[in-house]
Motif scaffolding. Structure first.
Motif, PDB file in Angstrom:
ATOM      1  N   ALA A 185       0.814  -1.218   0.000  1.00 36.18           N
ATOM      2  CA  ALA A 185       0.000   0.000   0.000  1.00 36.18           C
ATOM      3  C   ALA A 185       0.845   1.266   0.000  1.00 36.18           C
ATOM      4  O   ALA A 185       0.515   2.253  -0.664  1.00 36.18           O
ATOM      5  CB  ALA A 185      -0.946  -0.013   1.205  1.00 36.18           C
ATOM      6  N   ALA A 186       1.937   1.253   0.742  1.00 35.88           N
ATOM      7  CA  ALA A 186       2.767   2.450   0.849  1.00 35.88           C
ATOM      8  C   ALA A 186       3.562   2.727  -0.422  1.00 35.88           C
ATOM      9  O   ALA A 186       4.056   3.841  -0.616  1.00 35.88           O
ATOM     10  CB  ALA A 186       3.725   2.314   2.030  1.00 35.88           C
ATOM     11  N   GLY A 187       3.670   1.731  -1.310  1.00 34.09           N
ATOM     12  CA  GLY A 187       4.504   1.902  -2.489  1.00 34.09           C
ATOM     13  C   GLY A 187       3.761   2.210  -3.772  1.00 34.09           C
ATOM     14  O   GLY A 187       4.393   2.429  -4.817  1.00 34.09           O
ATOM     15  N   LYS A 188       2.431   2.243  -3.729  1.00 40.50           N
ATOM     16  CA  LYS A 188       1.681   2.428  -4.968  1.00 40.50           C
ATOM     17  C   LYS A 188       1.913   3.799  -5.605  1.00 40.50           C
ATOM     18  O   LYS A 188       2.087   3.913  -6.825  1.00 40.50           O
ATOM     19  CB  LYS A 188       0.187   2.202  -4.725  1.00 40.50           C
ATOM     20  CG  LYS A 188      -0.195   0.743  -4.614  1.00 40.50           C
ATOM     21  CD  LYS A 188      -1.689   0.529  -4.704  1.00 40.50           C
ATOM     22  CE  LYS A 188      -2.420   1.020  -3.483  1.00 40.50           C
ATOM     23  NZ  LYS A 188      -3.839   0.570  -3.476  1.00 40.50           N
ATOM     24  N   ILE A 189       1.903   4.832  -4.790  1.00 44.11           N
ATOM     25  CA  ILE A 189       2.086   6.177  -5.343  1.00 44.11           C
ATOM     26  C   ILE A 189       3.457   6.298  -6.004  1.00 44.11           C
ATOM     27  O   ILE A 189       3.593   6.844  -7.108  1.00 44.11           O
ATOM     28  CB  ILE A 189       1.902   7.237  -4.237  1.00 44.11           C
ATOM     29  CG1 ILE A 189       0.418   7.341  -3.852  1.00 44.11           C
ATOM     30  CG2 ILE A 189       2.419   8.594  -4.691  1.00 44.11           C
ATOM     31  CD1 ILE A 189       0.131   8.327  -2.747  1.00 44.11           C
ATOM     32  N   ALA A 190       4.498   5.773  -5.340  1.00 41.57           N
ATOM     33  CA  ALA A 190       5.844   5.833  -5.919  1.00 41.57           C
ATOM     34  C   ALA A 190       5.904   5.066  -7.233  1.00 41.57           C
ATOM     35  O   ALA A 190       6.563   5.500  -8.189  1.00 41.57           O
ATOM     36  CB  ALA A 190       6.859   5.270  -4.928  1.00 41.57           C
ATOM     37  N   ALA A 191       5.209   3.926  -7.301  1.00 41.20           N
ATOM     38  CA  ALA A 191       5.212   3.131  -8.525  1.00 41.20           C
ATOM     39  C   ALA A 191       4.629   3.928  -9.691  1.00 41.20           C
ATOM     40  O   ALA A 191       5.124   3.855 -10.824  1.00 41.20           O
ATOM     41  CB  ALA A 191       4.432   1.840  -8.315  1.00 41.20           C
TER      42      ALA A 191
END
Length: 346
Positions: A185-191
């Motif tokens: 969940a914490a990595g979706k925006i960065a992806a």
């Protein structure tokens, strides 16, 4: 401020624990109502902890505004607000009685209850679900069919991940034609920002303003609710023992939350200021304002008698869709998941 006086409130910031075994949760369900972690403070107010679905963002501003304005205090509640680590984790925390109340999305709540967790919704506030697919405008995506051949980041276990294939099929798209990349969940925006995926599954009222703030690029979304699938969104939940053992506290919490959301909708600027002052880890005020504005639009204030009041039809529709289109194995019987009596006095 109510009565011209600013009221104080505690804002707790410890992150919740994840990965609790169901057997432990079930055992906690046998705990008596008198064993609740709450108590009373020196002023005779009930000490109540609310665990959010995630770290604070604009949707949560009404809680901070309610604390500042004394709305919870007027209901006899000394409210502590804690960040969460996903709706599923928040449901577990309520089931374990580590927190008196939780703020969680409806599909994970329904899954938790169907698996044996002794909790109930006491009112869903976001009556238009915020689940969506988000992307930069330059992707040229305007409808679900435009996702064919695209890569979409999703987080296994959350509500959007489980309903995404059914939503695609509902719109005539073969899920096999869309590549889902598993991302925490914490990595979706960065992806998305780094171009590793074309789009992400997410809550458009939360993530879109955040991404625009970080990149300066326009973000668009395909809300599931605009394309045939509106599921009830986030709301309050409590342990069955709390509901049965202290219904007055539950009623007070529901009433204060409803009043706080209504007050925030009437003065969003003040609500944003209250959250900016009271919450750590909060986004910039411009992001908070955009998130809260979008949240208010999801409350369906024109139709609901008051924030947090649901109908049996809404619950039946959400549960039926989950049963027919996802791995949800529960029955579409609203009273097994929701206690609507606390909304009757709003």
């Amino acid at each position: 401020m109510r009565g011209g006086t600013m009221r104080s409130g505690k804002i707790g910031m410890s992150l919740v624990v994840t990965g609790v075994a169901l057997a432990t949760v079930a055992a906690c369900g046998q705990t008596g109502a008198g064993d609740s972690p709450g108590g009373q403070n020196a002023d005779g107010l009930s000490e109540v902890t609310l665990t959010l679905n995630w770290v604070p963002y604009g949707e949560h501003a009404p809680f901070y505004y309610g604390v500042e304005q004394g709305i919870f205090e007027d209901e006899g509640i000394d409210l502590t607000i804690q960040p969460g680590n996903g709706s599923g984790s928040t449901v577990q925390q309520v089931a374990q009685r580590n927190t008196e109340f939780g703020w969680a999305d409806t599909p994970p709540l329904a899954n938790g209850i169907s698996s044996g967790m002794p909790v109930r919704s006491v009112g869903v506030f976001l009556q238009t679900g915020p689940s969506s697919v988000e992307f930069f405008d330059d992707q040229g995506i305007a409808e679900p069919a435009d996702l064919v051949g695209k890569t979409v980041a999703g987080t296994p276990g959350d509500a959007m991940y489980g309903t995404f294939p059914a939503w695609l099929e509902l719109n005539g798209v073969d899920p096999a034609d869309v590549t889902v990349v598993n991302v925490d969940a914490a990595g979706k925006i960065a992806a998305l920002i780094e171009g590793r995926v074309d789009a992400i599954q997410g809550f458009h009222h939360d993530q879109a303003p955040t991404i625009e703030n970080q990149t300066g690029k326009e973000v668009s979304a395909l809300p599931f609710s605009d394309f045939g699938m509106n599921l009830l969104g986030t709301g309050l939940l409590a342990h069955e023992a709390t509901i049965e053992g202290d219904p007055e506290l539950v009623q007070a919490m529901v009433r204060a939350t409803s009043e706080s959301f209504l007050a925030a909708s009437e003065d969003p600027e003040a609500a944003v200021a209250a959250m900016a002052a009271g919450a750590e880890q909060a986004p910039d005020e411009s992001v908070l304002a955009a998130q809260l504005e979008a949240t208010i639009g999801l409350l369906n204030l024109e139709e609901a008698p008051a924030p947090g009041v649901n109908t049996e039809q809404q619950w039946t529709g959400t549960l039926t869709f989950l049963a027919e289109n996802t791995e949800f194995e529960g029955e579409a019987t609203p009273d097994a998941y929701w206690d609507g009596t606390f909304g009757e006095d709003l």
